[in-house]
Design an enzyme around this catalytic site. Sequence first.
Site, PDB file in Angstrom:
ATOM      1  N   ASP A 151      -2.425 149.200  29.368  1.00 61.12           N
ATOM      2  CA  ASP A 151      -2.193 150.612  29.089  1.00 61.12           C
ATOM      3  C   ASP A 151      -3.144 151.476  29.929  1.00 61.12           C
ATOM      4  OD1 ASP A 151      -1.886 153.141  28.094  1.00 61.12           O
ATOM      5  OD2 ASP A 151      -1.971 152.557  25.980  1.00 61.12           O
TER       6      ASP A 151
ATOM      7  N   ASP B 203      -6.745 147.722  28.197  1.00 64.29           N
ATOM      8  CA  ASP B 203      -6.133 147.468  26.902  1.00 64.29           C
ATOM      9  C   ASP B 203      -4.805 146.743  27.104  1.00 64.29           C
ATOM     10  OD1 ASP B 203      -5.296 147.530  24.284  1.00 64.29           O
ATOM     11  OD2 ASP B 203      -4.714 149.642  24.319  1.00 64.29           O
TER      12      ASP B 203
ATOM     13  N   ASP C  34      -1.846 145.011  25.130  1.00 68.68           N
ATOM     14  CA  ASP C  34      -1.233 144.870  23.820  1.00 68.68           C
ATOM     15  C   ASP C  34      -0.087 143.864  23.931  1.00 68.68           C
ATOM     16  OD1 ASP C  34      -0.330 145.263  21.265  1.00 68.68           O
ATOM     17  OD2 ASP C  34      -0.624 147.441  21.339  1.00 68.68           O
TER      18      ASP C  34
END
Length: 300
Positions: A253, A95, A97
């Site tokens: 993450d 992930d 971001d």
Amino acid sequence: MEFKEATLEERHMYYKKEWNIKDFPDFITDSLKRREFGFDHDGNGPKDRYRTFNSIRDFERFMKIKAPYAAYSSVAYYKKPEAREDWIKAEIVFDIDAKDLKVRRCDCTPGNICEICLEDAKELALAIIDSLRSNFNLKNVFLIYSGRGYHVRVLDEEALYIEDRSKIFNYVTASHVPKDLFMTHGYSENFRKMFAFTFSRMEYIKSKKILENREEIIKRFLNRRVDFLDFVGKSTKRGILKNVAEINAELADGKVTIDTKRILRLPSSLHSKVSMICKFVTNWESFDPLKEAVPQFRSE
Ligand SMILES: [Zn+2]
């Protein structure tokens, strides 16, 4: 472009007119009955959990009626998804971001995004994909634009049963300094590549010598030249390498990768907070979220 929150009316407009079940990736359709679904109906988080669907028609009906603020599905497959029990296997996910990127070329303050950090996030996602393919020989690797960054999702059957994902995370993100920096392939090569990504964007470098020679340092390191950091002393050199590895560990993450029961934003659904579409990306190199993931109600 302004990333404005979608109104309830806009959400209904999106799911009624624009959203199409055909945009749903096969890898979710094919395992629909094995996954847990979660929904956020009011912008306060995915509180509607443990949802399951027996058919694509049921799912389609649900989305059109509810027009959720956000929609998610589990990365895990369960025998009993309605209870999140009897875990079978789970996708490996990364992930990234854009709003939380530890290094970036733009001046965005934390929590904000722009065209440049979205581009940085994509470059990072593609580097991760490259490493998964070349170092782990994985083939079913997918890229999804999450609405504010990217998800890398691995669906190679043999990878789905791995329960401890921290090793693969640390390897792919290059989160420790290798003993031998100059091996041709393997982890050393991956570290050099990730070093280039991070070091080229790092701020707060005190040494003027380093700042002046940043590009040359990267070039030499990628060419496996042992003198690549000889512009500074030994301890500064060690400090820089350690610092880069620490930043690398936070580029994606890790909590998401390690959690084999995580729910992840559904491709094709609307990210209402920023009014962008979570999109399955086919054209990896040319994909531009500001052109391809903007819903009609925002672009008109
Ligand atoms: Zn930015």
